[in-house]
Design an enzyme around this catalytic site. Structure first.
Site, PDB file in Angstrom:
ATOM      1  N   GLY A 184      -9.447  -2.179 -11.728  1.00 13.04           N
ATOM      2  CA  GLY A 184      -8.934  -3.300 -12.726  1.00 13.04           C
ATOM      3  C   GLY A 184      -8.636  -4.568 -11.892  1.00 13.04           C
ATOM      4  O   GLY A 184      -8.467  -4.582 -10.761  1.00 13.04           O
ATOM      5  N   CYS A 197      -3.788  -2.055  -4.523  1.00 17.55           N
ATOM      6  CA  CYS A 197      -4.022  -3.352  -5.240  1.00 17.55           C
ATOM      7  C   CYS A 197      -4.797  -4.148  -4.233  1.00 17.55           C
ATOM      8  O   CYS A 197      -4.592  -4.228  -2.978  1.00 17.55           O
ATOM      9  CB  CYS A 197      -2.701  -3.913  -5.751  1.00 17.55           C
ATOM     10  SG  CYS A 197      -2.986  -5.435  -6.429  1.00 17.55           S
ATOM     11  N   LEU A 198      -5.909  -4.612  -4.896  1.00 18.56           N
ATOM     12  CA  LEU A 198      -6.575  -5.664  -4.129  1.00 18.56           C
ATOM     13  C   LEU A 198      -6.024  -6.610  -3.546  1.00 18.56           C
ATOM     14  O   LEU A 198      -6.366  -7.110  -2.545  1.00 18.56           O
ATOM     15  CB  LEU A 198      -7.763  -6.163  -4.864  1.00 18.56           C
ATOM     16  CG  LEU A 198      -8.916  -4.948  -5.378  1.00 18.56           C
ATOM     17  CD1 LEU A 198      -9.566  -5.614  -6.551  1.00 18.56           C
ATOM     18  CD2 LEU A 198      -9.917  -4.445  -4.430  1.00 18.56           C
ATOM     19  N   HIS A 203      -0.502  -1.317 -14.239  1.00 18.55           N
ATOM     20  CA  HIS A 203      -0.321  -1.896 -13.355  1.00 18.55           C
ATOM     21  C   HIS A 203      -0.920  -3.434 -13.316  1.00 18.55           C
ATOM     22  O   HIS A 203      -0.459  -4.258 -13.011  1.00 18.55           O
ATOM     23  CB  HIS A 203      -1.323  -1.076 -12.242  1.00 18.55           C
ATOM     24  CG  HIS A 203      -1.692  -1.917 -11.165  1.00 18.55           C
ATOM     25  ND1 HIS A 203      -1.604  -1.543  -9.763  1.00 18.55           N
ATOM     26  CD2 HIS A 203      -2.345  -2.987 -10.663  1.00 18.55           C
ATOM     27  CE1 HIS A 203      -1.753  -2.307  -8.666  1.00 18.55           C
ATOM     28  NE2 HIS A 203      -2.333  -3.262  -9.341  1.00 18.55           N
ATOM     29  N   GLU A 204      -2.085  -3.666 -14.138  1.00 21.14           N
ATOM     30  CA  GLU A 204      -2.640  -5.047 -14.435  1.00 21.14           C
ATOM     31  C   GLU A 204      -1.890  -5.699 -15.292  1.00 21.14           C
ATOM     32  O   GLU A 204      -1.501  -6.806 -15.058  1.00 21.14           O
ATOM     33  CB  GLU A 204      -4.030  -4.754 -15.159  1.00 21.14           C
ATOM     34  CG  GLU A 204      -5.099  -4.011 -14.304  1.00 21.14           C
ATOM     35  CD  GLU A 204      -5.327  -4.266 -12.994  1.00 21.14           C
ATOM     36  OE1 GLU A 204      -4.850  -5.325 -12.569  1.00 21.14           O
ATOM     37  OE2 GLU A 204      -5.709  -3.460 -11.926  1.00 21.14           O
ATOM     38  N   HIS A 263       0.869  -7.451 -13.372  1.00 20.81           N
ATOM     39  CA  HIS A 263       0.358  -8.691 -12.711  1.00 20.81           C
ATOM     40  C   HIS A 263       0.773  -9.781 -13.401  1.00 20.81           C
ATOM     41  O   HIS A 263       0.870 -10.817 -12.971  1.00 20.81           O
ATOM     42  CB  HIS A 263      -1.010  -8.697 -12.610  1.00 20.81           C
ATOM     43  CG  HIS A 263      -1.534  -7.776 -11.126  1.00 20.81           C
ATOM     44  ND1 HIS A 263      -1.112  -8.100 -10.188  1.00 20.81           N
ATOM     45  CD2 HIS A 263      -2.037  -6.869 -10.968  1.00 20.81           C
ATOM     46  CE1 HIS A 263      -1.723  -7.685  -8.896  1.00 20.81           C
ATOM     47  NE2 HIS A 263      -2.207  -6.621  -9.493  1.00 20.81           N
ATOM     48  N   GLN A 297      -4.976 -12.862 -10.082  1.00 17.05           N
ATOM     49  CA  GLN A 297      -5.729 -12.291  -8.830  1.00 17.05           C
ATOM     50  C   GLN A 297      -6.719 -13.120  -8.547  1.00 17.05           C
ATOM     51  O   GLN A 297      -7.353 -13.205  -7.154  1.00 17.05           O
ATOM     52  CB  GLN A 297      -6.292 -10.938  -8.995  1.00 17.05           C
ATOM     53  CG  GLN A 297      -4.910  -9.973  -9.053  1.00 17.05           C
ATOM     54  CD  GLN A 297      -5.278  -8.409  -8.942  1.00 17.05           C
ATOM     55  OE1 GLN A 297      -5.837  -8.100  -9.990  1.00 17.05           O
ATOM     56  NE2 GLN A 297      -5.307  -7.829  -7.865  1.00 17.05           N
TER      57      GLN A 297
HETATM   58 NI    NI Z   1      -3.438  -5.037  -8.614  1.00 16.74          NI
END
Ligand code: NI
Length: 152
Positions: free
Chosen positions: A46, A88-89, A130-131, A134, A51
């Protein structure tokens, strides 16, 4: 193919509340394409627009078998509970466990500007939560009930 650098904590863009997309124009479509390419390149499941430095309410997800892109996503209902490890990236080297809903219903728009109304459970529901976090400047360690370094 356009692979972007993924911003990492503590970059302030990750902490902003993202703006709603008012019109799906060429710029928004390009952002979607860049997000998709970047997510797959980074082997994520995701990605949210902030990001890659775009403070707009756009997410892409693919928990393995189903690519989805949602503009202006909103969680309209939640049911049940789940608590599984997530990373998470934008928060490299950390793994955490957050209390998430087991099922969510999410509305929004697709790239054509059509209504999306989707029910998800399990991993897909977790990734969506989660997304969407963000987009409000929330990173998973903020919510984690347990957090540890990822040694792998
Ligand atoms: Ni994330």
């Amino acid at each position: 193919m356009s692979v972007y650098k993924i911003l990492t904590d503590p970059n302030p863009v990750l902490r902003q509340k993202c703006a709603e997309v008012k019109r799906i124009n060429a710029g928004v479509l390009r952002v979607l394409e860049n997000m998709r390419d970047t997510m797959y390149f980074a082997e994520g499941i995701g990605l949210a627009a902030p990001q890659i430095g775009v403070s707009k309410r756009i997410i892409v997800v693919d928990p393995g078998d189903n690519y989805l892109e949602i503009i202006n996503p909103v969680i309209v209902s939640r049911e049940g509970e789940q608590n599984r490890s997530e990373g998470c990236l934008s928060v490299p080297g950390k793994v955490g466990w957050c209390n998430r809903a087991q099922k969510v219903r999410v509305t929004g728009l697709n790239a054509l500007g059509e209504d999306v109304d989707l029910e998800a459970e399990g991993l897909l529901a977790l990734v969506l939560q989660h997304e969407i976090d963000h987009l409000d400047g929330i990173l998973f360690p903020d919510k984690a009930v347990r957090l540890r370094n990822d040694d792998f």
